[in-house]
Design a protein around this motif. Structure first.
Motif, mmCIF file in Angstrom:
data_model
loop_
_atom_site.group_PDB
_atom_site.id
_atom_site.type_symbol
_atom_site.label_atom_id
_atom_site.label_comp_id
_atom_site.label_asym_id
_atom_site.label_seq_id
_atom_site.Cartn_x
_atom_site.Cartn_y
_atom_site.Cartn_z
ATOM 1 N N HIS A 15 0.718 -1.375 -0.085
ATOM 2 C CA HIS A 15 -0.026 -0.163 0.060
ATOM 3 C C HIS A 15 0.905 1.414 0.064
ATOM 4 C CE1 HIS A 15 -3.674 -2.232 0.535
ATOM 5 N NE2 HIS A 15 -3.108 -3.249 1.357
ATOM 6 N N GLU A 16 1.296 1.637 -1.240
ATOM 7 C CA GLU A 16 2.198 2.805 -1.417
ATOM 8 C C GLU A 16 1.729 4.070 -0.583
ATOM 9 O OE1 GLU A 16 5.220 3.730 -2.212
ATOM 10 O OE2 GLU A 16 5.667 1.522 -2.355
ATOM 11 N N GLY A 17 0.311 4.080 -0.904
ATOM 12 C CA GLY A 17 -0.543 5.288 -0.404
ATOM 13 C C GLY A 17 -0.257 5.818 1.227
ATOM 14 N N LEU A 18 0.399 4.902 1.877
ATOM 15 C CA LEU A 18 0.747 5.003 3.254
ATOM 16 C C LEU A 18 2.067 5.980 3.383
ATOM 17 C CD1 LEU A 18 0.310 1.659 4.690
ATOM 18 C CD2 LEU A 18 -1.285 3.709 5.142
ATOM 19 N N ARG A 19 2.864 6.084 2.415
ATOM 20 C CA ARG A 19 4.248 6.664 2.477
ATOM 21 C C ARG A 19 4.088 8.006 2.769
ATOM 22 N NH1 ARG A 19 8.611 4.283 0.882
ATOM 23 N NH2 ARG A 19 7.615 2.412 -0.482
#
Ligand code: NAI
Length: 340
Positions: free
Chosen positions: A210-214
């Motif tokens: 889940h790259e959106g967490l970065r």
């Protein structure tokens, strides 16, 4: 001890609030759900239609003004918990607040100070796992000396991967994976080890899916080590990306024995054998795992409010879990060990 039925109001009717509301309306001896509040009209319609609650409000203040309401159950977003808990206590209500109490230690301590001014009111935080029959059995065994001296807890909260990434949308307010998920493991470790003081933590993590967490400095898989005074240690793992289901497990290691809770994420006791091997169905989510515990937790809160037994959890348990959870989160973000 009171024989009076406890009148309860609930604030928050989202994913978990609806479950607590159903429990209180239908299945909690000694309590009656009399009012609900939410800023979302559709949620209040649900309370009216599903549970027959006719006192529905769009703000907590309206429930706090009602003299016949004895206790409030807060299942609102985390950022509201601390202020709402203080408001309930100041209004003379008993209060159950979902975890975590706050993402900030000083704020937790401020709520504890308000609670001290209202010692006859129950203020309980929702660390639901303490009410799970298997965890309760483990704790009783440890207290009876079954493991000798417990010195190490390894505990994990691992959720099944949700491709919609629903938790990514809450990343800004959830406090990150350790405050959202591992806070339960932190509380369990303190409980199993006899409430030792944490001294230092180390954390690391990775984004597997889940790259959106970065942008939020968060990860979907996190690891932490906690050192406690006196040599006891805890190791935590939290994941949002398990392929098979929800797997919450805890291992406690002592000088003369060990115990494990929840290994294998078994949905039932049925085992299947076929050409591909031997297996079993897995728990899909935390509701399936902790359904009994949520019921027993609410029964314990109601019993404490009615003076039947002491509250098994205090706001200080919440403060200490936040203290450790925040140190872990800081360690994850800085890459450095953090002193508690
Ligand atoms: P959610 O977002 O589904 O629900 C939040 C609810 O609060 C919604 O009904 C919303 O309308 C309501 N709300 C928002 N502002 C409000 C206000 N000012 N007054 C009254 N109601 C308001 O969130 P979810 O997943 O139900 O989580 C709620 C809390 O429960 C969170 O703090 C979370 O950490 C905790 N939680 C605890 C779990 C456990 O295992 N003990 C599991 C899941 C959540």
């Amino acid at each position: 001890m009171s024989t009076k039925i406890l009148n309860v109001g609930i604030a928050g009717l989202g994913r978990l609030g609806k479950r607590h509301a159903q429990q209180l309306a239908r299945n909690t001896p000694g309590a009656r759900l009399v009012a609900a509040c939410s800023p979302v009209a559709a949620e209040l319609d649900w309370a009216r239609d599903e549970l027959g609650i006719d006192r529905c409000h769009d703000s907590l203040e309206a429930m706090l003004a009602a003299p016949d309401i004895d206790a409030i159950v807060l299942v609102t977003p985390t950022t509201l918990h601390a202020d709402q808990t203080s408001a309930c206590l100041r209004a003379g209500k008993h209060v159950f607040v979902e975890k975590p109490l706050s993402l900030d230690v000083a704020t937790c301590e401020a709520v504890e100070a308000v609670a001290k001014q209202h010692p006859d009111r129950v203020a309980m935080v929702g660390f639901v796992r303490r009410f799970d029959p298997s965890y309760a059995e483990a704790k009783a065994a440890i207290d009876q000396g079954a493991l000798g001296k417990p010195f190490l807890v390894r505990s994990q909260t691992c959720d099944q991967n949700d491709e919609s990434g629903f938790f990514v949308r809450f990343a800004e307010s959830s406090g990150g994976i350790f405050m959202d998920c591992s806070v339960h493991d932190i509380d369990l470790a303190r409980w199993m080890l006899g409430n030792p003081k944490a001294t230092r933590v180390f954390a690391s993590g990775t984004i597997a899916i889940h790259e959106g967490l970065r942008p939020f400095g968060d990860v979907d898989n996190g690891l932490a080590i906690v050192e406690f005074e006196g040599g006891q240690r805890a190791v935590f793992y939290a994941s949002r990306t398990m392929p098979h289901g929800h797997e919450t497990t805890t291992e406690v290691i002592g000088t003369t024995g060990t115990l494990q809770v929840g290994m294998g994420a078994h949905l039932s006791r049925v085992q299947y054998r076929d050409a591909s091997g031997v297996g079993h169905r897995a728990l899909p989510d935390f509701f399936a795992r902790f359904g009994d515990a949520f019921r027993l937790e609410m029964e314990a809160f109601v019993a404490a409010c009615r003076g039947e037994r002491p509250s098994p959890l205090t706001l200080n348990d919440a403060t200490e879990a936040t203290r450790i959870g925040q140190a872990i989160t800081q360690s994850l973000r800085t890459g450095l060990p953090v002193t508690c």
